[in-house]
Enzyme design. Structure first.
Site, PDB file in Angstrom:
ATOM      1  N   TRP A  57       0.882  -1.176   0.000  1.00  0.00           N
ATOM      2  CA  TRP A  57       0.000   0.000   0.000  1.00  0.00           C
ATOM      3  C   TRP A  57       0.918   1.224   0.000  1.00  0.00           C
ATOM      4  O   TRP A  57       1.791   1.350   0.868  1.00  0.00           O
ATOM      5  CB  TRP A  57      -0.872  -0.035   1.252  1.00  0.00           C
ATOM      6  CG  TRP A  57      -1.849   1.092   1.369  1.00  0.00           C
ATOM      7  CD1 TRP A  57      -2.730   1.528   0.436  1.00  0.00           C
ATOM      8  CD2 TRP A  57      -2.064   1.902   2.536  1.00  0.00           C
ATOM      9  NE1 TRP A  57      -3.484   2.563   0.935  1.00  0.00           N
ATOM     10  CE2 TRP A  57      -3.093   2.814   2.219  1.00  0.00           C
ATOM     11  CE3 TRP A  57      -1.504   1.950   3.811  1.00  0.00           C
ATOM     12  CZ2 TRP A  57      -3.564   3.751   3.127  1.00  0.00           C
ATOM     13  CZ3 TRP A  57      -1.971   2.879   4.712  1.00  0.00           C
ATOM     14  CH2 TRP A  57      -2.991   3.775   4.374  1.00  0.00           C
ATOM     15  N   ASP A 103      -0.029  -4.817   9.893  1.00  0.00           N
ATOM     16  CA  ASP A 103      -1.095  -3.940   9.405  1.00  0.00           C
ATOM     17  C   ASP A 103      -2.310  -4.830   9.156  1.00  0.00           C
ATOM     18  O   ASP A 103      -2.303  -5.686   8.265  1.00  0.00           O
ATOM     19  CB  ASP A 103      -0.646  -3.245   8.112  1.00  0.00           C
ATOM     20  CG  ASP A 103      -1.713  -2.271   7.603  1.00  0.00           C
ATOM     21  OD1 ASP A 103      -2.805  -2.206   8.215  1.00  0.00           O
ATOM     22  OD2 ASP A 103      -1.461  -1.580   6.593  1.00  0.00           O
ATOM     23  N   LYS A 138     -13.099  -0.584   7.067  1.00  0.00           N
ATOM     24  CA  LYS A 138     -13.666  -1.474   6.052  1.00  0.00           C
ATOM     25  C   LYS A 138     -14.692  -2.417   6.664  1.00  0.00           C
ATOM     26  O   LYS A 138     -15.798  -2.560   6.155  1.00  0.00           O
ATOM     27  CB  LYS A 138     -12.569  -2.298   5.384  1.00  0.00           C
ATOM     28  CG  LYS A 138     -11.277  -1.564   5.158  1.00  0.00           C
ATOM     29  CD  LYS A 138     -11.306  -0.684   3.945  1.00  0.00           C
ATOM     30  CE  LYS A 138      -9.995   0.089   3.862  1.00  0.00           C
ATOM     31  NZ  LYS A 138      -9.799   0.817   2.672  1.00  0.00           N
TER      32      LYS A 138
HETATM   33  C1  LMR Z   1      -6.920   1.664  -0.355  1.00  0.00           C
HETATM   34  O1  LMR Z   1      -5.858   1.055  -0.352  1.00  0.00           O
HETATM   35  O2  LMR Z   1      -7.539   1.970  -1.381  1.00  0.00           O
HETATM   36  C2  LMR Z   1      -7.547   2.036   0.954  1.00  0.00           C
HETATM   37  O3  LMR Z   1      -6.779   1.594   2.003  1.00  0.00           O
HETATM   38  C3  LMR Z   1      -7.907   3.467   1.045  1.00  0.00           C
HETATM   39  C4  LMR Z   1      -6.726   4.362   1.173  1.00  0.00           C
HETATM   40  O4  LMR Z   1      -6.728   5.184   2.088  1.00  0.00           O
HETATM   41  O5  LMR Z   1      -5.795   4.286   0.373  1.00  0.00           O
END
Ligand code: LMR
Length: 398
Positions: free
Chosen positions: A131, A212, A247
């Site tokens: 992420w 996480d 979520k």
């Molecule tokens: C995502 O990865 O789309 C979500 O976790 C929302 C975000 O804040 O990026």
């Protein structure tokens, strides 16, 4: 002038897509960028258990005074119950402390700040890919970061041997950030034997696990999704856990998450908690109440809790169903074998589309997915599936 030198920053790779999508005037546009659940009608619903909890809060709340710095203690206990399981001594023996944070992002940021402030480490190992905000948070909190490989594009699987090989370069005391379930963006999680191996490895190498845990309940179930985290804790007495209710409660804008610091004993946890209070106090002072009270109300009422689990299962099943349909329809369209998607879990599918193909989807079809090829499967429905499959087939054929 003071501000003249400030340069324009690029848009956020995920939230920036939503801004762009909103400006797109084309009918039939589809936003499969940000990780937000949508139902079959394309709406992001408020869960019924949440509505009922809000009604009760509205009727019963008598004051808007500050919450304790780390949040309501019972919220922390209930969070730990979800993380560790009802029977775990860590829920209430005082060896783990939980702090309400503004969303999973807030928990990650407070965790990173805590690492720096307490001199725990200077380096965090982050999966590649990950992420994008993991990297940004590490940078802005002053942590150095290193990457470990987590995805093999040829086999669409986790290159576990390479991952462990790279992690063996970590220095004693480094932090290893691990997605506890529903890896974002790949949707690929370790198997039980790999979790065990990683767990023993972290202990032997004296590396601090940071988990996480943003998608509990979106993979295979609340308990099933916690198996990896619990495997890590089986061998490691200490850990940081950033969890989120954005979520699984659909509480995105209420910003409810938690940072749990797992310590070897109660006395250490008490000292850690006293320092965590400073981390929070110097950042947001104390947490916002509404979302926290919703979670607390639902989790502490057996009927609302059962309703929540049912609603969570509905979201999970719909996502898994849409993923299966997407994979099957892409296979039928003859542009490749997408059966690998079936092994992915959570809101996302890592499609294997290239940057150019992603750009073409957006430019030619008004379909927004993340540049890495990540598709938010939770945004697909029967009404947009055909269009998505056709567009993907076209951009793949070039
Ligand atoms: C995502 O990865 O789309 C979500 O976790 C929302 C975000 O804040 O990026």
């Amino acid at each position: 002038m003071f501000f003249d030198h400030i340069e324009a920053a690029p848009a956020d790779p995920i939230l920036g897509l939503t801004e762009k999508f909103q400006q797109d005037q084309r009918p039939g546009k589809i936003n499969l960028g940000v990780g937000v659940y949508k139902d079959e009608s394309g709406a992001t619903p408020i869960l019924k258990c949440v509505k009922e909890a809000e009604r009760r809060i509205f009727d019963e709340e008598k004051s808007k005074t500050y919450l304790p710095i780390t949040g309501i203690p019972e919220f922390g206990r209930l969070t730990r119950e979800l993380l560790f399981g009802k029977g775990s001594p860590r829920v209430a023996d005082g060896s783990a402390v939980t702090c309400h944070c503004p969303g999973g992002t807030g928990a990650l940021r407070f965790g990173a700040d805590f690492i720096i402030q307490q001199g725990l480490s200077k380096t965090v190992w982050i999966s590649d890919p990950t992420w994008i905000n993991h990297v940004q948070i590490a940078k802005s909190s002053g942590l150095r970061f290193e990457r470990y490989p987590y995805y093999d594009p040829d086999t669409h699987s986790i290159p576990f041997d390479r991952m462990m090989g790279t992690l063996s370069k970590a220095k004693e005391g480094d932090v290893v950030l691990i997605h506890a379930c529903c890896h974002n963006p790949t949707g690929l999680d370790l198997n039980p034997a790999q979790w065990r191996e990683l767990s023993l490895f972290l202990k032997e190498r004296h590396l601090l696990p940071a988990l996480d845990f943003a998608y509990q309940g979106f993979g295979d179930g609340l308990e099933e999704d916690a198996a990896g985290l619990r495997a890590i804790l089986e061998n490691n007495a200490e850990a940081l856990i950033a969890s989120s209710f954005s979520k699984n409660f659909g509480l995105y804008c209420e910003r409810v998450g938690a940072l749990t610091v797992v310590c070897a004993d109660k006395a250490t946890a008490e000292r850690a908690n006293s320092q965590l209070k400073i981390t929070v106090r110097t950042s947001i002072s104390n947490p916002p109440a509404h979302g926290e009270k919703i979670v607390l109300t639902v989790l502490s009422d057996p009927e609302l809790r059962a309703q929540w689990e049912g609603e969570l299962a509905t979201m999970r099943n719909r996502i898994n169903d849409m993923r299966s349909q997407l994979a099957a329809r892409l296979n039928d369209s003859g542009v490749g074998d997408f059966s690998f998607m079936q092994g992915q879990r959570g809101m996302f599918s890592f499609s294997g589309l290239t940057k150019d193909q992603v750009a073409a989807l957006q430019r030619d079809f008004g379909i927004y997915i993340v540049g890495s090829g990540r598709i938010c499967v939770a945004g697909i429905n029967q009404g947009n599936l055909d269009r998505l499959v056709e567009a993907m087939a076209k951009v793949i054929r070039g």
